[in-house]
Scaffold this active site. Sequence first.
Site, mmCIF file in Angstrom:
data_model
loop_
_atom_site.group_PDB
_atom_site.id
_atom_site.type_symbol
_atom_site.label_atom_id
_atom_site.label_comp_id
_atom_site.label_asym_id
_atom_site.label_seq_id
_atom_site.Cartn_x
_atom_site.Cartn_y
_atom_site.Cartn_z
ATOM 1 N N LYS A 203 37.829 75.984 38.510
ATOM 2 C CA LYS A 203 36.508 75.763 37.904
ATOM 3 C C LYS A 203 35.382 76.298 38.806
ATOM 4 C CE LYS A 203 38.076 71.726 35.303
ATOM 5 N NZ LYS A 203 37.775 70.321 34.913
ATOM 6 N N TYR B 280 36.612 73.542 25.128
ATOM 7 C CA TYR B 280 36.755 72.078 25.247
ATOM 8 C C TYR B 280 36.472 71.354 23.923
ATOM 9 C CZ TYR B 280 37.425 71.927 30.339
ATOM 10 O OH TYR B 280 37.927 72.030 31.617
ATOM 11 N N ASN C 201 36.089 68.758 39.301
ATOM 12 C CA ASN C 201 37.404 68.404 39.850
ATOM 13 C C ASN C 201 38.279 69.640 40.113
ATOM 14 O OD1 ASN C 201 37.913 68.980 37.195
ATOM 15 N ND2 ASN C 201 38.936 67.068 36.708
ATOM 16 N N HIS D 162 41.702 72.914 36.170
ATOM 17 C CA HIS D 162 42.096 72.443 34.831
ATOM 18 C C HIS D 162 43.507 72.941 34.554
ATOM 19 C CE1 HIS D 162 42.102 71.793 30.485
ATOM 20 N NE2 HIS D 162 42.675 72.981 30.417
ATOM 21 N N GLU E 79 44.956 77.439 24.588
ATOM 22 C CA GLU E 79 44.136 77.784 25.762
ATOM 23 C C GLU E 79 44.491 79.178 26.304
ATOM 24 O OE1 GLU E 79 44.478 74.489 28.502
ATOM 25 O OE2 GLU E 79 43.343 73.169 27.167
HETATM 26 P P1 CMP Z 1 39.855 68.727 32.598
HETATM 27 O O1 CMP Z 1 41.263 68.527 33.022
HETATM 28 O O2 CMP Z 1 39.319 70.116 32.604
HETATM 29 O O3 CMP Z 1 39.648 68.104 31.138
HETATM 30 C C1 CMP Z 1 38.398 67.651 30.674
HETATM 31 C C2 CMP Z 1 37.364 67.606 31.751
HETATM 32 O O4 CMP Z 1 36.245 66.795 31.477
HETATM 33 C C3 CMP Z 1 37.959 66.991 33.004
HETATM 34 O O5 CMP Z 1 38.910 67.858 33.572
HETATM 35 C C4 CMP Z 1 36.710 66.758 33.827
HETATM 36 O O6 CMP Z 1 36.249 67.941 34.449
HETATM 37 C C5 CMP Z 1 35.683 66.393 32.740
HETATM 38 N N1 CMP Z 1 35.333 64.975 32.691
HETATM 39 C C6 CMP Z 1 34.129 64.464 33.023
HETATM 40 N N2 CMP Z 1 34.094 63.149 32.870
HETATM 41 C C7 CMP Z 1 35.306 62.777 32.431
HETATM 42 C C8 CMP Z 1 35.889 61.537 32.096
HETATM 43 N N3 CMP Z 1 35.222 60.379 32.178
HETATM 44 N N4 CMP Z 1 37.172 61.528 31.691
HETATM 45 C C9 CMP Z 1 37.870 62.686 31.589
HETATM 46 N N5 CMP Z 1 37.362 63.906 31.893
HETATM 47 C C10 CMP Z 1 36.096 63.947 32.317
#
Ligand code: CMP
Length: 138
Positions: free
Chosen positions: A10, A50, A113, A116, A127
């Site tokens: 990311k 998303y 984070n 993904h 995806e």
């Molecule tokens: P990802 O695995 O890319 O899938 C959805 C993304 O939403 C997640 O990682 C985070 O980057 C983001 N996100 C932000 N807040 C939340 C939350 N409370 N729960 C889950 N995903 C979140």
Amino acid sequence: MKQQTLAIIKPDGVARKLIGPVVSKIENEGLSITAMKLIRMTKEQAKGFYKVHEGKPFYGSLTDFMSSGPCVVMVLEGEDAISRYRKLMGATDYRKADPGTIRWEYATDIEKNVVHGSDSPESAAFEISYFFNALEIV
Ligand code: CMP
């Protein structure tokens, strides 16, 4: 079962120069990278990617973040690639991630984070096709 999964480094990971460390962890896990490119999504492209999270409270902020800078998108291949890469990433919430995982080591925020990964064969198919055509996957 041999599978493909879609992995993203990311914008926070690219900005913090974590492409090398993340790719090392993927290769050390024994997964093969069969496609890879650096992209910058528009807000609309991030919203499409998303779409499954549309309506959730974090959707607007997440799609702003994902379109805020370049990402690395990759196709990973190997036995049980989807679950192996999810295990390697660690929990979405880095505070719950297992030691040694990518998010445990590098994530700073539930949204920022670092990585993904697809969560099922169906999402992997969607995806991967969102970013790559058949000719781009070796
Ligand atoms: P990802 O695995 O890319 O899938 C959805 C993304 O939403 C997640 O990682 C985070 O980057 C983001 N996100 C932000 N807040 C939340 C939350 N409370 N729960 C889950 N995903 C979140």
